[in-house]
Design a protein around this motif. Structure first.
Motif, PDB file in Angstrom:
ATOM      1  N   ASN A  95      20.832  83.201  59.611  1.00 27.38           N
ATOM      2  CA  ASN A  95      22.053  82.656  59.008  1.00 27.38           C
ATOM      3  C   ASN A  95      23.174  82.522  60.032  1.00 27.38           C
ATOM      4  O   ASN A  95      23.959  81.575  59.972  1.00 27.38           O
ATOM      5  CB  ASN A  95      22.505  83.523  57.841  1.00 27.38           C
ATOM      6  N   LEU A  96      23.241  83.455  60.974  1.00 29.43           N
ATOM      7  CA  LEU A  96      24.279  83.375  62.003  1.00 29.43           C
ATOM      8  C   LEU A  96      24.086  82.126  62.866  1.00 29.43           C
ATOM      9  O   LEU A  96      25.053  81.408  63.151  1.00 29.43           O
ATOM     10  CB  LEU A  96      24.274  84.638  62.869  1.00 29.43           C
ATOM     11  N   VAL A  97      22.856  81.836  63.251  1.00 31.04           N
ATOM     12  CA  VAL A  97      22.585  80.610  64.021  1.00 31.04           C
ATOM     13  C   VAL A  97      23.023  79.395  63.209  1.00 31.04           C
ATOM     14  O   VAL A  97      23.737  78.519  63.705  1.00 31.04           O
ATOM     15  CB  VAL A  97      21.092  80.511  64.400  1.00 31.04           C
ATOM     16  N   ARG A  98      22.633  79.357  61.952  1.00 34.94           N
ATOM     17  CA  ARG A  98      22.976  78.228  61.074  1.00 34.94           C
ATOM     18  C   ARG A  98      24.496  78.096  60.940  1.00 34.94           C
ATOM     19  O   ARG A  98      25.043  76.991  60.990  1.00 34.94           O
ATOM     20  CB  ARG A  98      22.326  78.452  59.712  1.00 34.94           C
ATOM     21  N   ASP A  99      25.194  79.239  60.815  1.00 30.68           N
ATOM     22  CA  ASP A  99      26.649  79.213  60.665  1.00 30.68           C
ATOM     23  C   ASP A  99      27.354  78.739  61.937  1.00 30.68           C
ATOM     24  O   ASP A  99      28.381  78.053  61.865  1.00 30.68           O
ATOM     25  CB  ASP A  99      27.169  80.593  60.259  1.00 30.68           C
ATOM     26  N   PHE A 100      26.831  79.101  63.106  1.00 31.01           N
ATOM     27  CA  PHE A 100      27.416  78.607  64.357  1.00 31.01           C
ATOM     28  C   PHE A 100      27.250  77.092  64.440  1.00 31.01           C
ATOM     29  O   PHE A 100      28.177  76.379  64.839  1.00 31.01           O
ATOM     30  CB  PHE A 100      26.780  79.291  65.576  1.00 31.01           C
ATOM     31  N   ILE A 101      26.086  76.587  64.058  1.00 34.06           N
ATOM     32  CA  ILE A 101      25.846  75.138  64.104  1.00 34.06           C
ATOM     33  C   ILE A 101      26.747  74.422  63.093  1.00 34.06           C
ATOM     34  O   ILE A 101      27.433  73.460  63.444  1.00 34.06           O
ATOM     35  CB  ILE A 101      24.365  74.809  63.832  1.00 34.06           C
ATOM     36  N   ALA A 120      16.232  78.366  61.694  1.00 34.19           N
ATOM     37  CA  ALA A 120      17.499  78.024  61.039  1.00 34.19           C
ATOM     38  C   ALA A 120      17.524  76.591  60.519  1.00 34.19           C
ATOM     39  O   ALA A 120      18.464  76.203  59.825  1.00 34.19           O
ATOM     40  CB  ALA A 120      18.662  78.256  62.009  1.00 34.19           C
ATOM     41  N   GLY A 121      16.509  75.800  60.885  1.00 32.47           N
ATOM     42  CA  GLY A 121      16.432  74.426  60.392  1.00 32.47           C
ATOM     43  C   GLY A 121      17.460  73.495  61.011  1.00 32.47           C
ATOM     44  O   GLY A 121      17.934  72.571  60.356  1.00 32.47           O
ATOM     45  N   VAL A 122      17.801  73.718  62.292  1.00 33.21           N
ATOM     46  CA  VAL A 122      18.881  72.945  62.913  1.00 33.21           C
ATOM     47  C   VAL A 122      18.429  72.082  64.085  1.00 33.21           C
ATOM     48  O   VAL A 122      19.266  71.494  64.759  1.00 33.21           O
ATOM     49  CB  VAL A 122      20.023  73.887  63.373  1.00 33.21           C
ATOM     50  N   ILE A 123      17.128  71.968  64.322  1.00 29.91           N
ATOM     51  CA  ILE A 123      16.667  71.289  65.534  1.00 29.91           C
ATOM     52  C   ILE A 123      16.031  69.918  65.261  1.00 29.91           C
ATOM     53  O   ILE A 123      15.850  69.122  66.178  1.00 29.91           O
ATOM     54  CB  ILE A 123      15.704  72.223  66.336  1.00 29.91           C
ATOM     55  N   LYS A 124      15.756  69.593  64.019  1.00 26.73           N
ATOM     56  CA  LYS A 124      15.111  68.316  63.680  1.00 26.73           C
ATOM     57  C   LYS A 124      15.942  67.142  64.187  1.00 26.73           C
ATOM     58  O   LYS A 124      17.150  67.079  63.969  1.00 26.73           O
ATOM     59  CB  LYS A 124      14.927  68.211  62.169  1.00 26.73           C
ATOM     60  N   GLY A 125      15.269  66.225  64.895  1.00 24.26           N
ATOM     61  CA  GLY A 125      15.926  65.023  65.385  1.00 24.26           C
ATOM     62  C   GLY A 125      16.735  65.229  66.655  1.00 24.26           C
ATOM     63  O   GLY A 125      17.367  64.287  67.139  1.00 24.26           O
ATOM     64  N   ARG A 126      16.715  66.419  67.206  1.00 24.56           N
ATOM     65  CA  ARG A 126      17.510  66.715  68.402  1.00 24.56           C
ATOM     66  C   ARG A 126      16.613  66.847  69.630  1.00 24.56           C
ATOM     67  O   ARG A 126      15.473  67.280  69.537  1.00 24.56           O
ATOM     68  CB  ARG A 126      18.295  68.004  68.215  1.00 24.56           C
ATOM     69  N   GLU A 127      17.169  66.504  70.779  1.00 24.49           N
ATOM     70  CA  GLU A 127      16.464  66.717  72.037  1.00 24.49           C
ATOM     71  C   GLU A 127      16.552  68.198  72.403  1.00 24.49           C
ATOM     72  O   GLU A 127      17.618  68.806  72.286  1.00 24.49           O
ATOM     73  CB  GLU A 127      17.094  65.864  73.138  1.00 24.49           C
ATOM     74  N   ALA A 128      15.427  68.779  72.816  1.00 25.96           N
ATOM     75  CA  ALA A 128      15.401  70.196  73.167  1.00 25.96           C
ATOM     76  C   ALA A 128      14.303  70.461  74.184  1.00 25.96           C
ATOM     77  O   ALA A 128      13.351  69.692  74.307  1.00 25.96           O
ATOM     78  CB  ALA A 128      15.162  71.051  71.927  1.00 25.96           C
ATOM     79  N   THR A 129      14.458  71.572  74.896  1.00 25.87           N
ATOM     80  CA  THR A 129      13.413  72.064  75.785  1.00 25.87           C
ATOM     81  C   THR A 129      13.208  73.538  75.494  1.00 25.87           C
ATOM     82  O   THR A 129      13.952  74.136  74.707  1.00 25.87           O
ATOM     83  CB  THR A 129      13.730  71.785  77.266  1.00 25.87           C
ATOM     84  N   SER A 130      12.189  74.118  76.111  1.00 25.83           N
ATOM     85  CA  SER A 130      11.842  75.508  75.840  1.00 25.83           C
ATOM     86  C   SER A 130      10.778  75.955  76.830  1.00 25.83           C
ATOM     87  O   SER A 130      10.311  75.170  77.660  1.00 25.83           O
ATOM     88  CB  SER A 130      11.263  75.643  74.429  1.00 25.83           C
ATOM     89  N   TYR A 131      10.376  77.205  76.683  1.00 27.04           N
ATOM     90  CA  TYR A 131       9.192  77.665  77.391  1.00 27.04           C
ATOM     91  C   TYR A 131       8.027  76.804  76.902  1.00 27.04           C
ATOM     92  O   TYR A 131       7.950  76.492  75.703  1.00 27.04           O
ATOM     93  CB  TYR A 131       8.960  79.154  77.101  1.00 27.04           C
ATOM     94  N   PRO A 132       7.139  76.374  77.801  1.00 27.20           N
ATOM     95  CA  PRO A 132       6.089  75.433  77.394  1.00 27.20           C
ATOM     96  C   PRO A 132       5.240  75.875  76.205  1.00 27.20           C
ATOM     97  O   PRO A 132       4.793  75.039  75.424  1.00 27.20           O
ATOM     98  CB  PRO A 132       5.232  75.298  78.655  1.00 27.20           C
TER      99      PRO A 132
END
Length: 186
Positions: A95-101, A120-132
């Motif tokens: 919830n904290l991640v969602r609230d910051f977004i 948190a359901g906040v990454i759909k449609g966004r450009e992102a990277t991560s550990y492979p």
């Protein structure tokens, strides 16, 4: 344009964070003039993971459940395999991640920490990277995964691993100087 001297930044973590992915941002953001707090599940110190064994402990300033989002301009999420995996099943952390977004704050996640963005359901449609190893997780959540040291989409910063820490922290500083990021929902 906010200066880092006036910026309050939160790092959220629990045990098992990748040592450098918490300590490097903490040290360098403070050196740049920001006030940086660490929030843990119980407000107690958290222990890092360094290489193949447990590492140093870092003191926490407050409990995740006591964080007031409006007090901060940015949230930093260190990775490691253990830390974000433990946090993504904790409702207060998700919830904290969602609230910051939703509060138009900067959110920066490195390594495995984008798992929290997925949860948190906040990454759909966004450009992102991560550990492979979590690329497929991000793609299945609707992210446009890219393989580069920094991906930024509307104030959400992601990086791949400790080798990207210098660029990761530099981008956090740049974004904090720009201020809040008004964004569409994922």
């Amino acid at each position: 344009m906010p200066k880092l001297e006036n910026a309050k930044i939160l790092i959220m973590s629990t045990d098992g964070f990748e040592q450098s992915e918490l300590e490097y941002p903490l040290e360098h953001l403070r050196a740049a003039g920001a006030t940086v707090h660490v929030a843990s599940l119980d407000g107690k110190p958290v222990k890092g993971w360094d290489g193949a064994d447990w590492g140093n402990s870092v003191d926490a300033d407050l409990k995740i459940s006591d964080v007031k989002v409006d007090d901060y301009i940015a949230l930093v999420l260190p990775g490691g395999q253990i830390n974000p995996d433990l946090l993504r099943v904790e409702p207060d952390a998700v919830n904290l991640v969602r609230d910051f977004i939703s509060g138009d704050k900067i959110v920066a996640a490195i390594c495995h920490a984008p798992w929290l963005l997925i949860e948190a359901g906040v990454i759909k449609g966004r450009e992102a990277t991560s550990y492979p190893s979590i690329r497929t997780d991000l793609e299945n959540a609707g992210a446009n995964w890219v393989d580069r040291e920094i991906a930024i989409d509307n104030g959400i910063i992601t990086s791949r691993s400790p080798k990207d820490l210098e660029a990761f922290v530099a981008k956090i500083i740049e974004e904090v100087r720009e201020g809040e990021h008004h964004r569409d929902a994922a």
